[in-house]
Motif scaffolding. Structure first.
Motif, PDB file in Angstrom:
ATOM      1  N   LYS A 137     100.976 -40.746  -9.800  1.00 49.42           N
ATOM      2  CA  LYS A 137      99.710 -40.465  -9.109  1.00 49.42           C
ATOM      3  C   LYS A 137      99.811 -40.687  -7.603  1.00 49.42           C
ATOM      4  CE  LYS A 137      96.426 -41.179 -12.904  1.00 49.42           C
ATOM      5  NZ  LYS A 137      97.255 -41.241 -14.115  1.00 49.42           N
ATOM      6  N   PHE A 183      88.651 -48.523  -8.461  1.00 47.72           N
ATOM      7  CA  PHE A 183      89.419 -48.274  -9.687  1.00 47.72           C
ATOM      8  C   PHE A 183      90.855 -48.707  -9.485  1.00 47.72           C
ATOM      9  CE2 PHE A 183      87.707 -46.287 -13.455  1.00 47.72           C
ATOM     10  CZ  PHE A 183      86.375 -46.220 -13.112  1.00 47.72           C
ATOM     11  N   LYS A 185      94.658 -48.301 -11.086  1.00 46.49           N
ATOM     12  CA  LYS A 185      95.398 -47.460 -12.036  1.00 46.49           C
ATOM     13  C   LYS A 185      96.901 -47.574 -11.818  1.00 46.49           C
ATOM     14  CE  LYS A 185      92.723 -43.517 -10.597  1.00 46.49           C
ATOM     15  NZ  LYS A 185      92.453 -42.104 -10.787  1.00 46.49           N
ATOM     16  N   GLN A 189     100.947 -43.912 -15.755  1.00 50.59           N
ATOM     17  CA  GLN A 189     100.486 -43.958 -17.141  1.00 50.59           C
ATOM     18  C   GLN A 189      99.577 -42.764 -17.379  1.00 50.59           C
ATOM     19  OE1 GLN A 189     101.111 -46.356 -19.681  1.00 50.59           O
ATOM     20  NE2 GLN A 189     102.706 -47.110 -18.324  1.00 50.59           N
ATOM     21  N   GLY A 190      99.019 -42.700 -18.573  1.00 46.30           N
ATOM     22  CA  GLY A 190      98.064 -41.645 -18.877  1.00 46.30           C
ATOM     23  C   GLY A 190      97.089 -42.181 -19.900  1.00 46.30           C
ATOM     24  N   VAL A 193      95.374 -45.712 -19.947  1.00 49.05           N
ATOM     25  CA  VAL A 193      96.055 -46.975 -20.238  1.00 49.05           C
ATOM     26  C   VAL A 193      96.232 -47.745 -18.929  1.00 49.05           C
ATOM     27  CG1 VAL A 193      98.204 -48.015 -21.089  1.00 49.05           C
ATOM     28  CG2 VAL A 193      97.223 -46.026 -22.253  1.00 49.05           C
ATOM     29  N   VAL A 195      93.959 -48.572 -16.855  1.00 51.73           N
ATOM     30  CA  VAL A 195      92.951 -48.233 -15.840  1.00 51.73           C
ATOM     31  C   VAL A 195      91.767 -49.187 -15.964  1.00 51.73           C
ATOM     32  CG1 VAL A 195      91.339 -46.455 -15.021  1.00 51.73           C
ATOM     33  CG2 VAL A 195      93.618 -45.796 -15.823  1.00 51.73           C
ATOM     34  N   GLU A 221      91.673 -47.366  -5.976  1.00 52.32           N
ATOM     35  CA  GLU A 221      90.963 -46.189  -5.478  1.00 52.32           C
ATOM     36  C   GLU A 221      89.489 -46.464  -5.263  1.00 52.32           C
ATOM     37  OE1 GLU A 221      93.106 -42.269  -7.420  1.00 52.32           O
ATOM     38  OE2 GLU A 221      91.019 -42.686  -7.879  1.00 52.32           O
ATOM     39  N   PHE A 223      85.760 -45.818  -5.746  1.00 51.61           N
ATOM     40  CA  PHE A 223      85.008 -45.357  -6.920  1.00 51.61           C
ATOM     41  C   PHE A 223      84.250 -44.086  -6.553  1.00 51.61           C
ATOM     42  CE2 PHE A 223      80.712 -45.524  -8.979  1.00 51.61           C
ATOM     43  CZ  PHE A 223      81.119 -45.109 -10.234  1.00 51.61           C
ATOM     44  N   ILE A 224      84.435 -43.061  -7.367  1.00 47.59           N
ATOM     45  CA  ILE A 224      83.714 -41.810  -7.135  1.00 47.59           C
ATOM     46  C   ILE A 224      82.642 -41.675  -8.207  1.00 47.59           C
ATOM     47  CG2 ILE A 224      83.910 -39.296  -6.939  1.00 47.59           C
ATOM     48  CD1 ILE A 224      85.502 -40.664  -4.780  1.00 47.59           C
ATOM     49  N   GLU A 228      82.465 -35.765 -14.265  1.00 50.28           N
ATOM     50  CA  GLU A 228      83.908 -35.695 -14.454  1.00 50.28           C
ATOM     51  C   GLU A 228      84.228 -34.323 -15.039  1.00 50.28           C
ATOM     52  OE1 GLU A 228      85.278 -39.413 -16.182  1.00 50.28           O
ATOM     53  OE2 GLU A 228      87.303 -38.581 -16.189  1.00 50.28           O
ATOM     54  N   TYR A 254      85.835 -43.021 -18.636  1.00 48.71           N
ATOM     55  CA  TYR A 254      86.519 -42.324 -19.717  1.00 48.71           C
ATOM     56  C   TYR A 254      87.767 -43.109 -20.129  1.00 48.71           C
ATOM     57  CZ  TYR A 254      87.467 -37.979 -22.287  1.00 48.71           C
ATOM     58  OH  TYR A 254      87.676 -37.027 -23.257  1.00 48.71           O
ATOM     59  N   LYS A 259      88.238 -41.629 -25.107  1.00 46.22           N
ATOM     60  CA  LYS A 259      88.966 -40.375 -25.265  1.00 46.22           C
ATOM     61  C   LYS A 259      89.286 -40.073 -26.724  1.00 46.22           C
ATOM     62  CE  LYS A 259      91.074 -40.165 -20.720  1.00 46.22           C
ATOM     63  NZ  LYS A 259      92.205 -40.404 -19.843  1.00 46.22           N
ATOM     64  N   PHE A 303      86.173 -34.796  -9.788  1.00 46.64           N
ATOM     65  CA  PHE A 303      84.800 -35.289  -9.871  1.00 46.64           C
ATOM     66  C   PHE A 303      83.950 -34.368  -9.008  1.00 46.64           C
ATOM     67  CE2 PHE A 303      87.508 -39.123 -10.133  1.00 46.64           C
ATOM     68  CZ  PHE A 303      87.125 -39.592 -11.377  1.00 46.64           C
ATOM     69  N   ASN A 314      90.931 -35.574  -8.897  1.00 45.64           N
ATOM     70  CA  ASN A 314      91.340 -36.846  -9.512  1.00 45.64           C
ATOM     71  C   ASN A 314      92.803 -36.852  -9.915  1.00 45.64           C
ATOM     72  OD1 ASN A 314      91.277 -39.440 -10.636  1.00 45.64           O
ATOM     73  ND2 ASN A 314      90.795 -38.616 -12.645  1.00 45.64           N
ATOM     74  N   GLU A 315      93.189 -35.991 -10.849  1.00 48.34           N
ATOM     75  CA  GLU A 315      94.595 -35.992 -11.252  1.00 48.34           C
ATOM     76  C   GLU A 315      94.953 -34.676 -11.902  1.00 48.34           C
ATOM     77  OE1 GLU A 315      96.026 -38.067 -14.553  1.00 48.34           O
ATOM     78  OE2 GLU A 315      94.224 -37.841 -15.727  1.00 48.34           O
TER      79      GLU A 315
HETATM   80  N1  LIG Z   1      88.315 -43.140  -8.388  1.00 49.44           N
HETATM   81  C1  LIG Z   1      87.639 -43.104  -9.547  1.00 49.44           C
HETATM   82  N2  LIG Z   1      86.284 -43.171  -9.556  1.00 49.44           N
HETATM   83  C2  LIG Z   1      85.597 -43.146 -10.728  1.00 49.44           C
HETATM   84  N3  LIG Z   1      86.165 -43.091 -11.932  1.00 49.44           N
HETATM   85  C3  LIG Z   1      87.505 -43.024 -12.004  1.00 49.44           C
HETATM   86  C4  LIG Z   1      88.303 -43.020 -10.814  1.00 49.44           C
HETATM   87  N4  LIG Z   1      89.595 -42.937 -11.190  1.00 49.44           N
HETATM   88  C5  LIG Z   1      89.595 -42.902 -12.526  1.00 49.44           C
HETATM   89  N5  LIG Z   1      88.353 -42.957 -13.042  1.00 49.44           N
HETATM   90  C6  LIG Z   1      87.996 -42.985 -14.480  1.00 49.44           C
HETATM   91  O1  LIG Z   1      89.124 -43.445 -15.213  1.00 49.44           O
HETATM   92  C7  LIG Z   1      89.599 -42.434 -16.112  1.00 49.44           C
HETATM   93  C8  LIG Z   1      91.110 -42.469 -16.174  1.00 49.44           C
HETATM   94  O2  LIG Z   1      91.680 -42.288 -14.891  1.00 49.44           O
HETATM   95  P1  LIG Z   1      92.709 -41.116 -14.586  1.00 49.44           P
HETATM   96  O3  LIG Z   1      92.995 -41.130 -13.142  1.00 49.44           O
HETATM   97  O4  LIG Z   1      92.178 -39.834 -15.112  1.00 49.44           O
HETATM   98  O5  LIG Z   1      94.017 -41.576 -15.344  1.00 49.44           O
HETATM   99  P2  LIG Z   1      94.702 -41.127 -16.734  1.00 49.44           P
HETATM  100  O6  LIG Z   1      95.990 -40.498 -16.326  1.00 49.44           O
HETATM  101  O7  LIG Z   1      94.912 -42.387 -17.464  1.00 49.44           O
HETATM  102  O8  LIG Z   1      93.784 -40.165 -17.424  1.00 49.44           O
HETATM  103  C9  LIG Z   1      89.016 -41.137 -15.563  1.00 49.44           C
HETATM  104  O9  LIG Z   1      88.895 -40.184 -16.576  1.00 49.44           O
HETATM  105  C10 LIG Z   1      87.672 -41.615 -15.015  1.00 49.44           C
HETATM  106  O10 LIG Z   1      86.719 -41.773 -16.052  1.00 49.44           O
END
Ligand SMILES: Nc1ncnc2c1ncn2[C@@H]1O[C@H](COP(=O)(O)OP(=O)(O)O)[C@@H](O)[C@H]1O
Ligand SMILES: [Mg+2]
Length: 356
Positions: A137, A183, A185, A189-190, A193, A195, A221, A223-224, A228, A254, A259, A303, A314-315
């Motif tokens: 990431k 946040f 993270k 990971q995915g 996990v 987070v 990060e 917070f947004i 989603e 999430y 999930k 987002f 986001n990713e």
């Molecule tokens: N900066 C952020 N602001 C708000 N929620 C976030 C943020 N980053 C992650 N999240 C929440 O955490 C979840 C998992 O983060 P993500 O970056 O998607 O990693 P993963 O690869 O584990 O899916 C997201 O689906 C969202 O719900």
């Protein structure tokens, strides 16, 4: 066409991979493909599963079947496929294509892709660099910045620094971001996990400690607060973006459980955002896809902020969830591309990449 489907794997997303693979195996057109289901155990053993039905792959009992055959996929282009070790004798199977249905480390991160490059076998999805870059990431952040797509402010924390002085890292992260919540993270990971959402310095310190148990690099990060949303992209040189779907988790965010365990999270297709926002998400999804050098497929997640409707990246997932209720196949289904046809297209993009 001889097609191997790789599933399982050594990552924390082993089970999700099995669910995705089961659903892919259910939807592949058996008149077109001679399928070799190859499971990778949590320990990293490769096993061809000649009689695995999809239920066994789904519920994990495939690993205990008596007729599993140890399988190798050597980099040797002369083999161009699998070596099956049946009772001491080696049998080779020349493959036309491989579909790696592996989430996370050792599958979605460019490692398996590298092996398949060496072996010269066409494979579904992103190549080595795009897979590796989207798995990390923090590297994704840098590439997305160059594409001019908005993303959350962040602080990159390194394990080495955290081990030498956790307090300093916590303070630096909090200072750089300016306000809570944040946040935390792990970079590679995915499935959420590791987070965590942190509301104060103490929670940030705890979140970092947990995340560093999983990874050497951790993102903190901004917070947004927003919808989603996710966009599915398909193709090689001329990729297309689907409509945009929305996830409405019933938990605070999430999480892994939201999930896969908690049935109450909802998907909306199309997302509950304006037409214009949908178009912006699609456009940005294609930009990110190109900036990362993706091919085949990816799901690009954003987002859309509640306050001012801004689209924030986001990713990107280069091997997104592929169960029958997963967003990626659903988004294309909405576009009129049914699951089996989607798989045909993915396989033909793999073929086109190598053979033109
Ligand atoms: N900066 C952020 N602001 C708000 N929620 C976030 C943020 N980053 C992650 N999240 C929440 O955490 C979840 C998992 O983060 P993500 O970056 O998607 O990693 P993963 O690869 O584990 O899916 C997201 O689906 C969202 O719900
Ligand atoms: Mg995600």
């Amino acid at each position: 066409m001889k097609l191997a489907v790789l599933f399982g794997g050594i990552s924390s997303e082993h089970e999700i991979s099995c669910l995705s693979a089961a659903s892919i195996l259910r939807n592949l057109d058996r008149t077109k493909y001679e399928i070799y289901a190859v499971g990778i155990t949590r320990d990293g053993a490769w096993r061809y599963c000649p009689t695995c039905d999809v239920e066994r792959i789904e519920n994990g009992s495939w690993e205990r079947m008596a007729d599993l055959v140890p399988a190798l996929l050597p980099p040797d282009r002369g083999v161009h496929g699998l070596v099956l070790l049946r009772e001491g004798a080696a049998e080779t199977v020349r493959l036309d294509c491989v579909f790696p249905v592996l989430h996370g480390a050792g599958g979605e991160d460019g490692t398996v892709q590298g092996l398949l490059e060496l072996a010269g076998i066409p494979y579904v999805g992103c190549g080595v660099a795009a897979s590796a870059n989207s798995m990390d990431k923090s590297i994704t952040k840098v590439l997305v910045e160059t594409a001019g797509v908005r993303q959350a402010k962040y602080y990159l924390a390194l394990r080495h620094d955290f081990e030498r002085g956790a307090e300093g890292v916590v303070r630096a992260a909090a200072e750089q971001l300016g306000s809570f919540p944040v946040f935390v993270k792990p970079c590679s990971q995915g499935s959420s996990v590791g987070v965590a959402k942190a509301n104060n310095m103490l929670e940030l310190a705890a979140g970092l400690t947990e995340a560093f148990a999983l990874d050497d690099k951790v993102l903190v990060e901004e917070f947004i607060d927003g919808h989603e949303v996710e966009c599915a992209v398909l193709g090689n040189r001329e990729p297309v973006a689907s409509t945009v779907g929305e996830i409405a988790p019933t938990q605070e965010f999430y999480t892994f459980d939201a999930k896969y365990k908690d049935e109450s999270s909802k998907l909306y297709i199309p997302a509950h955002i304006t037409e214009r926002q949908i178009e912006t998400v699609r456009r940005n999804a294609l930009r990110v896809y190109r900036a990362l050098g993706c091919r085949g497929l990816a799901r690009v997640d954003f987002f859309v902020t509640h306050a001012d409707g801004e689209v924030v990246f986001n990713e990107l997932n280069s091997i997104p969830g592929f169960t029958s209720i997963s967003m990626y196949p659903k988004l294309f289904d909405y576009e009129g591309v049914r699951y089996p046809e989607l798989l045909d297209r993915l396989i033909s993009f793999a073929w086109e990449e190598r053979h033109g």
